[in-house]
Write an enzyme that holds these catalytic residues in place. Sequence first.
Site, mmCIF file in Angstrom:
data_model
loop_
_atom_site.group_PDB
_atom_site.id
_atom_site.type_symbol
_atom_site.label_atom_id
_atom_site.label_comp_id
_atom_site.label_asym_id
_atom_site.label_seq_id
_atom_site.Cartn_x
_atom_site.Cartn_y
_atom_site.Cartn_z
ATOM 1 N N PRO A 84 0.819 -1.226 0.000
ATOM 2 C CA PRO A 84 0.000 0.000 0.000
ATOM 3 C C PRO A 84 0.851 1.274 0.000
ATOM 4 O O PRO A 84 0.343 2.343 -0.295
ATOM 5 C CB PRO A 84 -0.800 -0.103 1.310
ATOM 6 N N GLU B 104 1.001 -8.251 8.708
ATOM 7 C CA GLU B 104 1.103 -6.785 8.762
ATOM 8 C C GLU B 104 2.114 -6.246 7.751
ATOM 9 O O GLU B 104 2.358 -5.047 7.701
ATOM 10 C CB GLU B 104 1.480 -6.335 10.184
ATOM 11 N N ARG C 242 -0.639 -8.149 -21.147
ATOM 12 C CA ARG C 242 -1.447 -7.785 -22.315
ATOM 13 C C ARG C 242 -0.727 -6.820 -23.253
ATOM 14 O O ARG C 242 -1.114 -6.660 -24.400
ATOM 15 C CB ARG C 242 -2.809 -7.232 -21.897
ATOM 16 N N ASP D 194 -7.061 2.329 -26.136
ATOM 17 C CA ASP D 194 -7.351 2.034 -24.733
ATOM 18 C C ASP D 194 -7.437 3.324 -23.927
ATOM 19 O O ASP D 194 -6.685 4.264 -24.176
ATOM 20 C CB ASP D 194 -6.225 1.201 -24.094
HETATM 21 C C1 4H7 Z 1 2.870 -5.237 1.983
HETATM 22 C C2 4H7 Z 1 2.793 -4.619 3.212
HETATM 23 C C3 4H7 Z 1 -0.911 -4.013 -1.801
HETATM 24 C C4 4H7 Z 1 1.749 -5.889 1.466
HETATM 25 C C5 4H7 Z 1 1.612 -4.684 3.940
HETATM 26 C C6 4H7 Z 1 -0.810 -4.947 -0.781
HETATM 27 C C7 4H7 Z 1 -2.776 -3.057 -0.703
HETATM 28 C C8 4H7 Z 1 -1.890 -3.051 -1.768
HETATM 29 C C9 4H7 Z 1 0.556 -5.978 2.181
HETATM 30 C C10 4H7 Z 1 0.495 -5.357 3.436
HETATM 31 C C11 4H7 Z 1 -1.729 -4.880 0.263
HETATM 32 C C12 4H7 Z 1 -2.009 -2.038 -2.861
HETATM 33 C C13 4H7 Z 1 -0.971 -6.681 4.796
HETATM 34 C C14 4H7 Z 1 -0.982 -4.267 5.016
HETATM 35 C C15 4H7 Z 1 -2.400 -6.719 5.272
HETATM 36 C C16 4H7 Z 1 -2.387 -4.337 5.528
HETATM 37 C C17 4H7 Z 1 -4.012 -5.673 6.676
HETATM 38 C C18 4H7 Z 1 -0.617 -6.672 1.582
HETATM 39 N N1 4H7 Z 1 -2.682 -3.939 0.269
HETATM 40 N N2 4H7 Z 1 -0.674 -5.404 4.191
HETATM 41 N N3 4H7 Z 1 -2.645 -5.611 6.188
HETATM 42 N N4 4H7 Z 1 -2.753 -0.974 -2.653
HETATM 43 N N5 4H7 Z 1 -1.692 -5.766 1.330
HETATM 44 O O1 4H7 Z 1 -1.432 -2.226 -3.917
#
Ligand code: 4H7
Length: 242
Positions: free
Chosen positions: A86, A113, A150, A164
Amino acid sequence: MKITVLTLFPEFFDSFTNTSIIKRAIDNKHVDFSSVNFRDYTLDKHNNVDDTVCGGGAGMLLTCQPIVDAIKANRQKDTKVIMMTPQGAPLNQQKVHELAQSDDVIVLCGHYEGFDERIRSYVDEEISIGDYVLTGGETAAVVLCDAMIRLHDGVITTTSHEDDSYENGLLEYPQYTRPIEFEGQKVPDILLSGHHENIRKWRLKESIRKTYLRRPDLLDKKELNKEESKLLSEVIEEEKMK
Ligand code: 4H7
């Protein structure tokens, strides 16, 4: 292009690789896709891949050893290592083009996490598919892999990707198929006229209208040529009148 996904759930990718265009791309060797369980690389006697957070706090983190060993075992000299998180750089069509240039990529999927921070020193690109949180990186990895695959020559047999959404900085124009009238809604006459130049102009204008109404931020970024600027002025006037 070779793609190796490192994940705790390699079977997650089965439906992705066994469906439609992606399946054909793999069968036709446009892409060599594999998903590898990094748990197979753990040296822990209980096969653990996670541990508690230093300093305290809820939840578990992925530990360095299994993931770093999995990266080392699956990378070549020119491999690009991508981590789905994220906190990553936002994915867009331009970024997809950049990443799809690589002949060999590893895509790392997190759970719990997230990752021990030190794993990031083995990663070339940290990517986010959008501003929301997922339970794991697998869904994000599927999005990235689909978008990269793709773009490869021969995967999509239509004339080009030029029409696209996002390729020309505009959203796609409205499209119709038969019947000519459905529950009172008609296909615009101009699309049935056979007049190619008028159709081209109509599509460009409706592309601009959709972008103006839905994603004005894209218009701010785009350099409009003379024809596009004129069509945008017309659209703005027409939308004021509505
Ligand atoms: C790496 C670090 C990508 C991957 C933390 C992955 C959203 C995206 C993850 C986490 C992702 C995106 C683990 C943090 C689950 C939150 C509840 C996997 N989320 N997570 N936790 N936006 N989650 O590309």
